[in-house]
Design a protein around this motif. Structure first.
Motif, PDB file in Angstrom:
ATOM      1  N   ILE A   1       0.740  -1.280   0.081  1.00 22.03           N
ATOM      2  CA  ILE A   1       0.147   0.054   0.117  1.00 22.03           C
ATOM      3  C   ILE A   1       0.817   1.456   0.053  1.00 22.03           C
ATOM      4  O   ILE A   1       0.854   2.257  -0.701  1.00 22.03           O
ATOM      5  CB  ILE A   1      -1.181   0.016   1.192  1.00 22.03           C
ATOM      6  N   VAL A   2       1.964   1.498   0.916  1.00 25.28           N
ATOM      7  CA  VAL A   2       2.661   2.656   1.050  1.00 25.28           C
ATOM      8  C   VAL A   2       3.457   2.905  -0.484  1.00 25.28           C
ATOM      9  O   VAL A   2       3.731   3.957  -0.798  1.00 25.28           O
ATOM     10  CB  VAL A   2       3.815   2.466   2.095  1.00 25.28           C
ATOM     11  N   CYS A   3       3.572   2.155  -1.400  1.00 22.67           N
ATOM     12  CA  CYS A   3       4.210   2.306  -2.798  1.00 22.67           C
ATOM     13  C   CYS A   3       3.154   3.362  -3.396  1.00 22.67           C
ATOM     14  O   CYS A   3       3.550   3.913  -4.269  1.00 22.67           O
ATOM     15  CB  CYS A   3       4.486   1.163  -3.522  1.00 22.67           C
ATOM     16  N   THR A   4       1.972   3.001  -3.317  1.00 21.17           N
ATOM     17  CA  THR A   4       1.090   3.737  -4.120  1.00 21.17           C
ATOM     18  C   THR A   4       0.998   5.067  -3.579  1.00 21.17           C
ATOM     19  O   THR A   4       1.002   6.093  -4.224  1.00 21.17           O
ATOM     20  CB  THR A   4      -0.471   3.144  -4.121  1.00 21.17           C
ATOM     21  N   PHE A   5       1.095   5.328  -2.220  1.00 21.78           N
ATOM     22  CA  PHE A   5       1.213   6.593  -1.703  1.00 21.78           C
ATOM     23  C   PHE A   5       2.610   7.368  -2.213  1.00 21.78           C
ATOM     24  O   PHE A   5       2.576   8.459  -2.337  1.00 21.78           O
ATOM     25  CB  PHE A   5       1.295   6.681   0.013  1.00 21.78           C
TER      26      PHE A   5
ATOM     27  N   HIS B   1     -14.032  -0.257   7.444  1.00 15.98           N
ATOM     28  CA  HIS B   1     -15.166   0.517   7.834  1.00 15.98           C
ATOM     29  C   HIS B   1     -14.893   1.487   9.120  1.00 15.98           C
ATOM     30  O   HIS B   1     -15.363   2.514   9.195  1.00 15.98           O
ATOM     31  CB  HIS B   1     -16.327  -0.471   8.390  1.00 15.98           C
ATOM     32  N   LEU B   2     -13.570   1.349   9.450  1.00 21.12           N
ATOM     33  CA  LEU B   2     -13.233   2.415  10.571  1.00 21.12           C
ATOM     34  C   LEU B   2     -12.175   3.252  10.331  1.00 21.12           C
ATOM     35  O   LEU B   2     -11.539   3.993  10.939  1.00 21.12           O
ATOM     36  CB  LEU B   2     -12.733   1.667  11.777  1.00 21.12           C
ATOM     37  N   GLY B   3     -11.793   3.043   8.875  1.00 24.65           N
ATOM     38  CA  GLY B   3     -10.783   3.938   8.396  1.00 24.65           C
ATOM     39  C   GLY B   3      -9.333   3.497   8.741  1.00 24.65           C
ATOM     40  O   GLY B   3      -8.424   4.237   8.461  1.00 24.65           O
ATOM     41  N   LEU B   4      -9.072   2.240   8.634  1.00 23.11           N
ATOM     42  CA  LEU B   4      -7.821   1.705   8.936  1.00 23.11           C
ATOM     43  C   LEU B   4      -7.179   0.801   7.797  1.00 23.11           C
ATOM     44  O   LEU B   4      -8.242   0.453   6.845  1.00 23.11           O
ATOM     45  CB  LEU B   4      -7.745   0.664  10.176  1.00 23.11           C
ATOM     46  N   LEU B   5      -5.645   0.890   7.668  1.00 23.04           N
ATOM     47  CA  LEU B   5      -5.055   0.241   6.582  1.00 23.04           C
ATOM     48  C   LEU B   5      -4.338  -0.897   6.928  1.00 23.04           C
ATOM     49  O   LEU B   5      -3.568  -0.734   8.131  1.00 23.04           O
ATOM     50  CB  LEU B   5      -4.413   1.307   5.829  1.00 23.04           C
ATOM     51  N   ALA B   6      -4.028  -1.974   6.360  1.00 21.25           N
ATOM     52  CA  ALA B   6      -3.236  -3.135   6.527  1.00 21.25           C
ATOM     53  C   ALA B   6      -1.931  -2.695   5.647  1.00 21.25           C
ATOM     54  O   ALA B   6      -1.723  -1.556   5.294  1.00 21.25           O
ATOM     55  CB  ALA B   6      -3.810  -4.242   6.203  1.00 21.25           C
ATOM     56  N   GLU B   7      -1.142  -3.865   5.354  1.00 20.99           N
ATOM     57  CA  GLU B   7       0.055  -3.484   4.672  1.00 20.99           C
ATOM     58  C   GLU B   7      -0.199  -3.686   3.149  1.00 20.99           C
ATOM     59  O   GLU B   7       0.572  -2.763   2.093  1.00 20.99           O
ATOM     60  CB  GLU B   7       1.104  -4.607   4.978  1.00 20.99           C
ATOM     61  N   HIS B   8      -0.867  -4.531   2.616  1.00 22.17           N
ATOM     62  CA  HIS B   8      -1.047  -4.990   1.191  1.00 22.17           C
ATOM     63  C   HIS B   8      -2.517  -5.022   0.816  1.00 22.17           C
ATOM     64  O   HIS B   8      -3.240  -4.863   1.740  1.00 22.17           O
ATOM     65  CB  HIS B   8      -0.696  -6.389   0.891  1.00 22.17           C
ATOM     66  N   ILE B   9      -2.635  -4.790  -0.356  1.00 21.52           N
ATOM     67  CA  ILE B   9      -4.071  -4.928  -1.077  1.00 21.52           C
ATOM     68  C   ILE B   9      -4.085  -5.570  -2.272  1.00 21.52           C
ATOM     69  O   ILE B   9      -3.169  -5.543  -3.107  1.00 21.52           O
ATOM     70  CB  ILE B   9      -4.606  -3.267  -1.254  1.00 21.52           C
ATOM     71  N   ASP B  10      -5.050  -6.249  -2.467  1.00 18.44           N
ATOM     72  CA  ASP B  10      -5.611  -7.018  -3.855  1.00 18.44           C
ATOM     73  C   ASP B  10      -5.906  -6.100  -4.703  1.00 18.44           C
ATOM     74  O   ASP B  10      -7.153  -5.378  -4.738  1.00 18.44           O
ATOM     75  CB  ASP B  10      -6.400  -8.261  -3.457  1.00 18.44           C
ATOM     76  N   PRO B  11      -5.074  -5.915  -5.710  1.00 20.55           N
ATOM     77  CA  PRO B  11      -5.620  -4.916  -6.844  1.00 20.55           C
ATOM     78  C   PRO B  11      -6.916  -5.026  -7.592  1.00 20.55           C
ATOM     79  O   PRO B  11      -7.287  -4.311  -8.204  1.00 20.55           O
ATOM     80  CB  PRO B  11      -4.108  -4.762  -7.823  1.00 20.55           C
TER      81      PRO B  11
END
Length: 596
Positions: free
Chosen positions: A521-525, A553-563
């Protein structure tokens, strides 16, 4: 078994816990973030009536649930509704407020369970585990408490609920309100409900005051505030360390072995974390974190730093696989410790010095950098000079290969560059010249071996031809200006090779475990930051809004995302991701003085 990372985080700088939509505490390590997970159902299968390692509240004939934080706080509220119109409200928090002239942050979780309407019938199931889910904790109890015994910690639950109903897990009608207080094995000599209400009021007041002092952008205020609170919850008050995430072994993608323990402090994160705290004006948190980094940097034997350290600064984090936890959705292995502490990562010298540079220039800090600290940092700079062109595991901690990573070399350059700036600030002209000469020499070599003429791009490793997303940071760390054609063409090359839809991969070539499946995720940032630097603001804002929509739903992010699906993977809640959100919002937002 957990089916998603739709979880809320509560904490107070001493303890943290993850809670699902049903109000179950699915993860909580005691007595600190990297301790034994007494509540561990995030990584351990169970049903409502068997197993252990969880703390649940069952509303009989439940049909709906809602969950949200009280605004601008870390107090989580879950509402459960049954088929007959009855409603129950569960309020979870960890006390944090000023008391007796100091911050009160006990190892304590408070649960208030209140009837909102109707005649709700509930069942409590409190089943802590010990030794990473190996066995259910033995129990002793008294008239208003239950003690759960483990080898390293005794968890005491003090409550005004029926001890019989709790121990036997029998359903009962909730008349008005009950309270559960989990904490150290100490007697609470006051009315439980009154104490919980006071602690909640004081904690809410603390968070409101803390948020009120933040410097936030005009746009995306709620999103930034939630990210800032989360960053604070990942901070250990006692030492100042900021962990990468609360969890271990949430896989980066389904059915992979990319499962790591992130309950530690990575030096690679330090530069980004300190910048975010600085931009937020969270100077006390920044100062504590800088103190943690300074102690590690000054104590590095022979000027050699390792990539990751424990919360208390300990160096050894021996990694082992535990067979007592099946893993997230049964996707093991579950690892405790992180062998990355043994890796050679040369970017750490730049990361540490870039972060500590704030101590010399930020006049808000109580303790400013002096010549003694500068000379201690010089040993790190000397190491950077020695290793900038030597192979390492790189920013992404490759376990099976070593190369001369361009980003590692750039960070070694940054170490020398900042030491030259600090020397100038301290009036040390000879040392300024010394470090400027080294920085210029490294700069020239990076251009000679890190630039690929055919690709018209900087590349991931010296004399190589592949790319990685860390090259997006060449402008951020000051190596290239935004109008440098080399930066523009490097961003264009990354767009061609690493961008998949709305997301940027850290790299796409196969590593020790095959080809990466999900986007970091941070790479997209970082890509958003690069677009903003290049003046491509509309593109940057669109990508940023897309990432915001992918939060849980609470505004939180993990490390990776399935594109493809947008599902989150990897350890949670991820400091890197929340810092990326903060930095992107601040860069992209309208200015306050131009907003109206």
């Amino acid at each position: 078994m957990r089916t998603s990372l739709d979880l809320g985080l509560i904490g107070n700088g001493a303890v943290g816990a993850l809670i699902d939509r049903q109000g179950e505490i699915v993860w909580c390590c005691l007595p600190r973030f990297d301790g034994d997970p007494m509540f561990c159902s995030l990584l351990k299968e169970h049903t409502n009536h068997d197993g252990f390692g969880y703390c649940g509240i069952e509303l009989v004939e439940q049909i709906a649930t809602e969950q949200q934080y009280l605004p601008n706080t870390a107090v989580l509220v879950t509402k459960l509704s049954d088929a007959h119109g009855a409603e129950v409200e569960v309020t979870d928090f960890a006390p944090r407020f000023r008391q007796f002239g100091r911050m009160f942050t006990p190892v304590m979780l408070v649960r208030r369970i209140r009837r909102l309407r109707g005649s709700p019938r509930i069942r409590l199931a409190v089943r802590p585990a010990s030794d990473y889910g190996r066995e259910r904790c033995p129990v002793t109890y008294g008239s208003h408490h239950v003690r759960y015994l483990s080898p390293g910690w005794v968890l005491r639950l003090t409550t005004d609920a029926s001890i019989t109903m709790l121990l036997e897990e029998r359903p009962f009608f909730l008349e008005e309100e009950i309270t559960l207080i989990f904490g150290a094995d100490e007697t609470i000599p006051t009315a439980i409900g009154d104490l919980a209400r006071r602690f909640q009021d004081e904690t809410v007041h603390y968070w409101h005051d803390w948020v009120r002092d933040l410097g936030i952008p005009f746009e995306w205020q709620d999103e930034v505030i939630r990210a800032a609170i989360t960053l604070k919850l990942n901070t250990c008050d006692d030492t100042g360390a900021i962990i990468a995430a609360m969890t271990t072994s949430i896989p980066e993608a389904a059915h992979t072995v990319r499962n790591w323990d992130y309950r530690f402090c990575w030096l690679r994160d330090s530069y980004f974390v300190v910048n975010a705290l600085n931009r937020l004006g969270a100077t006390k948190s920044m100062e504590r974190y800088l103190g943690y980094l300074t102690n590690i940097s000054a104590g590095a034997p022979g000027g050699r730093l390792q990539p990751v350290y424990a919360i208390n600064g300990a160096a050894r984090l021996e990694e082992r696989i535990v067979d007592t936890l099946s893993g997230y959705r049964g996707m093991g292995p579950v690892r405790v410790g992180n062998q990355a502490f043994e890796q050679v990562q040369h970017d750490v010298y730049g990361a540490a010095i870039l972060a500590v540079t704030h101590v010399f220039f930020d006049r808000r800090l109580l303790r400013c950098g002096d010549r003694t600290l500068f000379h201690r940092l010089e040993s790190l700079g000397e190491t950077a000079v020695q290793v900038f062109d030597q192979p390492d595991a790189g920013l992404w901690e490759l376990r099976g290969t070593a190369r001369v990573h361009t980003f590692s070399s750039v960070m070694c350059w940054a170490a020398c560059d900042r030491l030259a700036l600090i020397a100038a600030k301290l009036g040390l002209g000879d040392r300024q010249g010394y470090w400027r000469d080294h920085a210029d020499s490294i700069y020239t070599e990076i251009y000679r071996r890190g630039w690929n003429e055919e690709k018209q791009s900087f590349v991931a490793s010296f004399d190589g031809d592949s790319l990685d997303a860390s090259l997006l940071l060449l402008h951020d760390v000051g190596f290239l200006s935004a109008d440098d054609p080399c930066f523009q063409s490097t961003v264009a090359a990354i767009e061609r090779e690493l961008k998949r839809g709305d997301y940027v991969y850290r790299y796409v070539e196969a590593d020790d475990f095959g080809e990466p499946e999900n986007a970091f995720i941070v790479c997209t940032f970082w890509y958003i930051h690069a677009l903003a630097a290049l003046g491509r603001h509309d593109e940057a804002r669109a990508l940023f809004e897309n990432l915001l929509a992918r939060r849980n739903h609470l505004g939180l992010l993990a490390e990776h995302i399935d594109p493809v699906t947008g599902e989150q993977w990897g350890n949670f809640v991820q400091t890197y991701s929340m810092v990326g959100l903060i930095s992107s919002a601040i860069r992209l937002s309208k200015r306050w003085d131009a907003a109206f």
